[in-house]
Enzyme design. Structure first.
Site, PDB file in Angstrom:
ATOM      1  N   LYS A  22     -11.788  -4.795  -0.304  1.00 19.98           N
ATOM      2  CA  LYS A  22     -12.092  -3.412  -0.717  1.00 19.98           C
ATOM      3  C   LYS A  22     -11.271  -3.016  -1.940  1.00 19.98           C
ATOM      4  O   LYS A  22     -11.812  -2.489  -2.914  1.00 19.98           O
ATOM      5  CB  LYS A  22     -11.776  -2.454   0.443  1.00 19.98           C
ATOM      6  CG  LYS A  22     -11.741  -0.986   0.053  1.00 19.98           C
ATOM      7  CD  LYS A  22     -11.446  -0.088   1.231  1.00 19.98           C
ATOM      8  CE  LYS A  22      -9.993   0.153   1.542  1.00 19.98           C
ATOM      9  NZ  LYS A  22      -9.301   1.113   0.660  1.00 19.98           N
ATOM     10  N   ASN A  23      -9.965  -3.252  -1.872  1.00 20.99           N
ATOM     11  CA  ASN A  23      -9.089  -2.733  -2.925  1.00 20.99           C
ATOM     12  C   ASN A  23      -9.131  -3.541  -4.220  1.00 20.99           C
ATOM     13  O   ASN A  23      -8.514  -3.148  -5.216  1.00 20.99           O
ATOM     14  CB  ASN A  23      -7.657  -2.592  -2.399  1.00 20.99           C
ATOM     15  CG  ASN A  23      -7.555  -1.473  -1.378  1.00 20.99           C
ATOM     16  OD1 ASN A  23      -8.480  -0.660  -1.252  1.00 20.99           O
ATOM     17  ND2 ASN A  23      -6.455  -1.434  -0.636  1.00 20.99           N
ATOM     18  N   CYS A 117      -3.693  13.980   1.192  1.00 23.14           N
ATOM     19  CA  CYS A 117      -4.183  12.800   1.906  1.00 23.14           C
ATOM     20  C   CYS A 117      -3.433  12.697   3.228  1.00 23.14           C
ATOM     21  O   CYS A 117      -2.270  13.114   3.322  1.00 23.14           O
ATOM     22  CB  CYS A 117      -3.921  11.578   1.044  1.00 23.14           C
ATOM     23  SG  CYS A 117      -4.348  10.022   1.814  1.00 23.14           S
ATOM     24  N   ARG A 122       0.469  11.431  -2.380  1.00 21.22           N
ATOM     25  CA  ARG A 122      -0.281  10.568  -3.294  1.00 21.22           C
ATOM     26  C   ARG A 122      -0.701  11.253  -4.597  1.00 21.22           C
ATOM     27  O   ARG A 122      -1.901  11.356  -4.902  1.00 21.22           O
ATOM     28  CB  ARG A 122      -1.490   9.963  -2.574  1.00 21.22           C
ATOM     29  CG  ARG A 122      -1.097   9.223  -1.317  1.00 21.22           C
ATOM     30  CD  ARG A 122      -2.263   8.564  -0.658  1.00 21.22           C
ATOM     31  NE  ARG A 122      -2.707   7.360  -1.343  1.00 21.22           N
ATOM     32  CZ  ARG A 122      -3.758   6.651  -0.963  1.00 21.22           C
ATOM     33  NH1 ARG A 122      -4.483   7.024   0.054  1.00 21.22           N
ATOM     34  NH2 ARG A 122      -4.093   5.557  -1.607  1.00 21.22           N
ATOM     35  N   VAL A 124      -1.266  11.650  -8.746  1.00 18.73           N
ATOM     36  CA  VAL A 124      -1.774  10.683  -9.738  1.00 18.73           C
ATOM     37  C   VAL A 124      -1.092  10.928 -11.089  1.00 18.73           C
ATOM     38  O   VAL A 124      -1.642  10.632 -12.143  1.00 18.73           O
ATOM     39  CB  VAL A 124      -3.324  10.743  -9.877  1.00 18.73           C
ATOM     40  CG1 VAL A 124      -3.991  10.196  -8.631  1.00 18.73           C
ATOM     41  CG2 VAL A 124      -3.808  12.158 -10.179  1.00 18.73           C
ATOM     42  N   ASP A 125       0.131  11.472 -11.036  1.00 22.16           N
ATOM     43  CA  ASP A 125       0.850  11.808 -12.267  1.00 22.16           C
ATOM     44  C   ASP A 125       1.086  10.590 -13.160  1.00 22.16           C
ATOM     45  O   ASP A 125       1.063  10.697 -14.395  1.00 22.16           O
ATOM     46  CB  ASP A 125       2.193  12.479 -11.924  1.00 22.16           C
ATOM     47  CG  ASP A 125       3.045  11.624 -10.995  1.00 22.16           C
ATOM     48  OD1 ASP A 125       2.520  11.192  -9.951  1.00 22.16           O
ATOM     49  OD2 ASP A 125       4.218  11.378 -11.319  1.00 22.16           O
ATOM     50  N   GLN A 126       1.275   9.418 -12.573  1.00 24.22           N
ATOM     51  CA  GLN A 126       1.539   8.225 -13.388  1.00 24.22           C
ATOM     52  C   GLN A 126       0.296   7.787 -14.159  1.00 24.22           C
ATOM     53  O   GLN A 126       0.386   7.261 -15.262  1.00 24.22           O
ATOM     54  CB  GLN A 126       2.046   7.065 -12.519  1.00 24.22           C
ATOM     55  CG  GLN A 126       3.324   7.380 -11.780  1.00 24.22           C
ATOM     56  CD  GLN A 126       4.463   7.766 -12.703  1.00 24.22           C
ATOM     57  OE1 GLN A 126       4.779   7.040 -13.648  1.00 24.22           O
ATOM     58  NE2 GLN A 126       5.075   8.914 -12.453  1.00 24.22           N
ATOM     59  N   ASP A 305      -0.423  -1.495   4.150  1.00 26.16           N
ATOM     60  CA  ASP A 305      -1.766  -1.530   4.745  1.00 26.16           C
ATOM     61  C   ASP A 305      -1.835  -2.393   6.004  1.00 26.16           C
ATOM     62  O   ASP A 305      -2.876  -2.438   6.671  1.00 26.16           O
ATOM     63  CB  ASP A 305      -2.799  -2.018   3.718  1.00 26.16           C
ATOM     64  CG  ASP A 305      -3.042  -0.994   2.617  1.00 26.16           C
ATOM     65  OD1 ASP A 305      -2.621   0.166   2.774  1.00 26.16           O
ATOM     66  OD2 ASP A 305      -3.650  -1.362   1.595  1.00 26.16           O
ATOM     67  N   ILE A 327       6.460   3.033   1.553  1.00 25.67           N
ATOM     68  CA  ILE A 327       5.495   3.307   0.473  1.00 25.67           C
ATOM     69  C   ILE A 327       4.940   4.728   0.591  1.00 25.67           C
ATOM     70  O   ILE A 327       4.881   5.460  -0.395  1.00 25.67           O
ATOM     71  CB  ILE A 327       4.344   2.271   0.480  1.00 25.67           C
ATOM     72  CG1 ILE A 327       4.901   0.839   0.407  1.00 25.67           C
ATOM     73  CG2 ILE A 327       3.353   2.531  -0.655  1.00 25.67           C
ATOM     74  CD1 ILE A 327       5.608   0.476  -0.880  1.00 25.67           C
ATOM     75  N   ARG A 397     -14.893   3.032   6.401  1.00 28.30           N
ATOM     76  CA  ARG A 397     -14.555   3.108   4.971  1.00 28.30           C
ATOM     77  C   ARG A 397     -14.061   1.766   4.460  1.00 28.30           C
ATOM     78  O   ARG A 397     -14.284   1.439   3.297  1.00 28.30           O
ATOM     79  CB  ARG A 397     -13.445   4.143   4.739  1.00 28.30           C
ATOM     80  CG  ARG A 397     -13.909   5.561   4.894  1.00 28.30           C
ATOM     81  CD  ARG A 397     -12.845   6.498   4.447  1.00 28.30           C
ATOM     82  NE  ARG A 397     -12.406   6.165   3.092  1.00 28.30           N
ATOM     83  CZ  ARG A 397     -11.429   6.764   2.443  1.00 28.30           C
ATOM     84  NH1 ARG A 397     -10.780   7.739   3.030  1.00 28.30           N
ATOM     85  NH2 ARG A 397     -11.100   6.401   1.232  1.00 28.30           N
TER      86      ARG A 397
HETATM   87  N1  EPU Z   1       2.539   7.503  -6.573  1.00 30.50           N
HETATM   88  C1  EPU Z   1       2.966   8.614  -7.294  1.00 30.50           C
HETATM   89  N2  EPU Z   1       2.324   8.920  -8.471  1.00 30.50           N
HETATM   90  C2  EPU Z   1       1.274   8.201  -8.933  1.00 30.50           C
HETATM   91  C3  EPU Z   1       0.848   7.082  -8.206  1.00 30.50           C
HETATM   92  C4  EPU Z   1       1.501   6.754  -7.019  1.00 30.50           C
HETATM   93  O1  EPU Z   1       3.913   9.291  -6.880  1.00 30.50           O
HETATM   94  O2  EPU Z   1       0.736   8.557  -9.987  1.00 30.50           O
HETATM   95  C5  EPU Z   1       3.233   7.126  -5.325  1.00 30.50           C
HETATM   96  C6  EPU Z   1       2.335   7.283  -4.097  1.00 30.50           C
HETATM   97  O3  EPU Z   1       2.325   8.613  -3.603  1.00 30.50           O
HETATM   98  C7  EPU Z   1       2.948   6.287  -3.133  1.00 30.50           C
HETATM   99  C8  EPU Z   1       3.424   5.168  -4.066  1.00 30.50           C
HETATM  100  O4  EPU Z   1       3.512   5.756  -5.358  1.00 30.50           O
HETATM  101  O5  EPU Z   1       4.019   6.847  -2.460  1.00 30.50           O
HETATM  102  C9  EPU Z   1       2.523   3.955  -4.134  1.00 30.50           C
HETATM  103  O6  EPU Z   1       1.169   4.360  -4.272  1.00 30.50           O
HETATM  104  P1  EPU Z   1       0.076   3.512  -5.049  1.00 30.50           P
HETATM  105  O7  EPU Z   1      -0.309   4.239  -6.265  1.00 30.50           O
HETATM  106  O8  EPU Z   1       0.518   2.103  -5.182  1.00 30.50           O
HETATM  107  O9  EPU Z   1      -1.140   3.581  -4.017  1.00 30.50           O
HETATM  108  P2  EPU Z   1      -2.664   3.639  -4.429  1.00 30.50           P
HETATM  109  O10 EPU Z   1      -2.862   2.852  -5.651  1.00 30.50           O
HETATM  110  O11 EPU Z   1      -3.142   5.040  -4.374  1.00 30.50           O
HETATM  111  C10 EPU Z   1      -3.421   1.450  -3.220  1.00 30.50           C
HETATM  112  C11 EPU Z   1      -4.411   1.103  -2.147  1.00 30.50           C
HETATM  113  C12 EPU Z   1      -3.901   1.626  -0.804  1.00 30.50           C
HETATM  114  C13 EPU Z   1      -2.533   0.986  -0.534  1.00 30.50           C
HETATM  115  C14 EPU Z   1      -1.560   1.294  -1.694  1.00 30.50           C
HETATM  116  C15 EPU Z   1      -0.210   0.621  -1.560  1.00 30.50           C
HETATM  117  C16 EPU Z   1      -6.502   1.067  -3.342  1.00 30.50           C
HETATM  118  C17 EPU Z   1      -7.823   1.689  -3.576  1.00 30.50           C
HETATM  119  N3  EPU Z   1      -5.709   1.689  -2.462  1.00 30.50           N
HETATM  120  O12 EPU Z   1      -3.343   2.881  -3.219  1.00 30.50           O
HETATM  121  O13 EPU Z   1      -4.817   1.204   0.178  1.00 30.50           O
HETATM  122  O14 EPU Z   1      -1.989   1.477   0.664  1.00 30.50           O
HETATM  123  O15 EPU Z   1      -2.151   0.868  -2.932  1.00 30.50           O
HETATM  124  O16 EPU Z   1      -0.350  -0.748  -1.481  1.00 30.50           O
HETATM  125  O17 EPU Z   1      -6.172   0.044  -3.911  1.00 30.50           O
HETATM  126  C18 EPU Z   1      -5.920   1.262   2.254  1.00 30.50           C
HETATM  127  O18 EPU Z   1      -6.651   0.338   1.847  1.00 30.50           O
HETATM  128  O19 EPU Z   1      -5.898   1.639   3.462  1.00 30.50           O
HETATM  129  C19 EPU Z   1      -5.058   1.949   1.313  1.00 30.50           C
HETATM  130  C20 EPU Z   1      -4.530   3.150   1.545  1.00 30.50           C
END
Ligand code: EPU
Length: 417
Positions: A22-23, A117, A122, A124-126, A305, A327, A397
């Protein structure tokens, strides 16, 4: 609303094939927006999240189709409206992945800001900061991210934390930028590497994917490609946890074995016998599992995960396990439901202490997020009596026909309405 009814007492036996990840599939399909040519993607799992992405991409005026065999074609030549509406983004946060490709190819995008969430804030500032460093003008108005750029410019970006979709987002955007982009502190997850593989097949110039420093040399255009998505390491790990908790002897075919090191290590420590033959994993368990403590970290460490599923194994293990989640700040929602099945778990901040019990007893429980649902299925398979799991739309999902696969392994499980 569908529920899952699990009746106890059966060990798991037999063989199943693991679906595409999926990811990896989500960013790979979003990358279809980077070209006007047709993109063919194979091994795309049949999941609600993929259907959401299909709606999102079709709603923009692009073509998206998926065959029964999991072959998806994306054709974004006729894209008319580079917009991701709140109605879809609120059901799937990964919708944010269209932002970078839209901006890079069309010079503009309007994408709803994902809200809160169940597992953490979570933000998306980065994603936004990285795109701004590449020259994008971004504002947030009325819940929407409005982004513009005549052409993105290469930049040196260092993310504040390691982010998986953030890395994919910036890597996709940088493929069509002018000049070189360097992403430091990049996520090293196999799904990032798979996304880079697709982009390279489309003509992108990327090196370093799989390390914490990815270098992308922008090109003027990308072309179509024919690509196969990697197998889902989390789906495979979930079935291994199921056999570790319920007992039996199963074979999983089409696995990305090399990406599963941390999960395999922990499950071996728990007593699961694992034999690897090429891309197949044979796993057997005839005793009670041993408790195994772990902490979730970024790849190549133990994946967040897989946390809920290995916690379910620990619920019926011999001994006490300490589990730390590093995480996400709120990824213990399954604990209260596991306790309803008789588990002995206490939480203190980011740490859960699981004291294994000899038996769980089935009860009605409620799924709260995708991996939490999977942990309840595993606990239900190990419990005595009947477990009825509500809100399994969370499970749909991210797992391709999970109950059918488990039934194929002999589990007494059915979808009821
Ligand atoms: N974070 C920020 N700002 C950002 C981005 C991330 O503060 O702009 C924080 C998040 O809040 C979190 C940490 O950084 O505390 C890591 O988050 P990350 O961005 O890596 O997570 P993601 O990309 O939103 C993906 C997977 C998730 C998985 C995480 C961690 C996809 C679509 N989703 O999420 O998958 O848990 O990486 O490995 O790739 C799942 O499949 O059940 C799932 C939640």
């Amino acid at each position: 609303m569908d529920k899952l009814l699990i009746k106890s007492g059966r060990r798991l036996n037999g063989s199943i094939a693991i679906a595409g990840a999926k990811n990896a599939a989500l960013p790979i399909l979003a990358a279809g927006l980077l070209t006007a040519d047709e993109l063919i993607v194979r091994n795309v799992p049949g999941l609600a999240d993929i259907r959401t992405l299909a709606k999102l991409i079709s709603g923009m005026g692009a073509k998206f189709s998926r065959s029964e065999e999991g072959v998806v074609t994306v054709n974004a030549s006729g894209l008319t409206s580079p917009e991701a509406p709140y109605e879809l983004v609120k059901t799937m946060r990964a919708s944010i992945l269209v932002l970078g490709p839209l901006l890079a190819r069309f010079g503009q995008a309007k994408v709803s800001l994902p809200g809160g969430c169940a597992i953490g804030q979570r933000p998306v500032d980065q994603h936004i900061k990285g795109l701004q460093q590449m020259g994008a003008e971004i504002s947030v108005e009325a819940g929407y991210i409005h982004a513009r750029a005549t052409r993105l410019k290469g930049a040196k970006i260092r993310t504040d934390m390691i982010t998986v979709t953030g890395t994919e987002q910036l890597m996709m955007a940088a493929t069509l930028a002018q000049g070189e982009t360097v992403i430091e502190n990049a996520a090293r997850e196999p799904e990032v590497v798979d996304t880079a593989g697709l982009l390279i097949a489309m003509g992108a110039k990327i090196s370093g994917a799989g390390t914490d420093r990815i270098v992308i040399e922008g090109v003027d255009r990308l072309h179509g490609a024919d690509y196969r998505v990697m197998p889902d390491r989390i789906e495979a790990g979930t079935f291994l946890c199921a056999v570790a908790a319920a007992g039996g002897d199963i074979t999983l075919t089409q696995c990305a074995v090399e990406s599963m090191g941390a999960t395999l290590d922990k499950l071996r420590e728990a007593g699961l016998e694992i034999e690897i033959k090429g891309d197949s994993l044979r796993a057997s368990m005839y005793a009670r599992p041993k408790a195994v403590g772990f902490r979730t970290v970024e790849y190549p460490g133990f994946a967040t995960d897989m946390q809920a599923q290995l916690m379910a194994v620990n619920c019926v293990a011999q001994g006490t396990a300490t589990i730390s989640e590093h995480i996400f700040e709120n990824r213990f929602m399954h604990v209260q439901e596991l306790i309803r099945l008789g588990a002995n778990i206490t939480i203190d901040g980011h740490t859960a202490v699981v004291q294994g019990v000899e038996r769980l007893v089935g009860a009605p429980v409620m799924a709260t997020d995708l991996r939490a649902s999977a942990s309840l299925v595993i606990a239900g398979l190990a419990a005595q009596g009947e477990t009825l799991i509500d809100r399994i739309y969370h499970l749909d999902r991210g797992y391709d026909r999970m109950e059918q696969k488990l039934a194929g392994l002999g589990a007494n499980i059915a979808r009821v309405n």
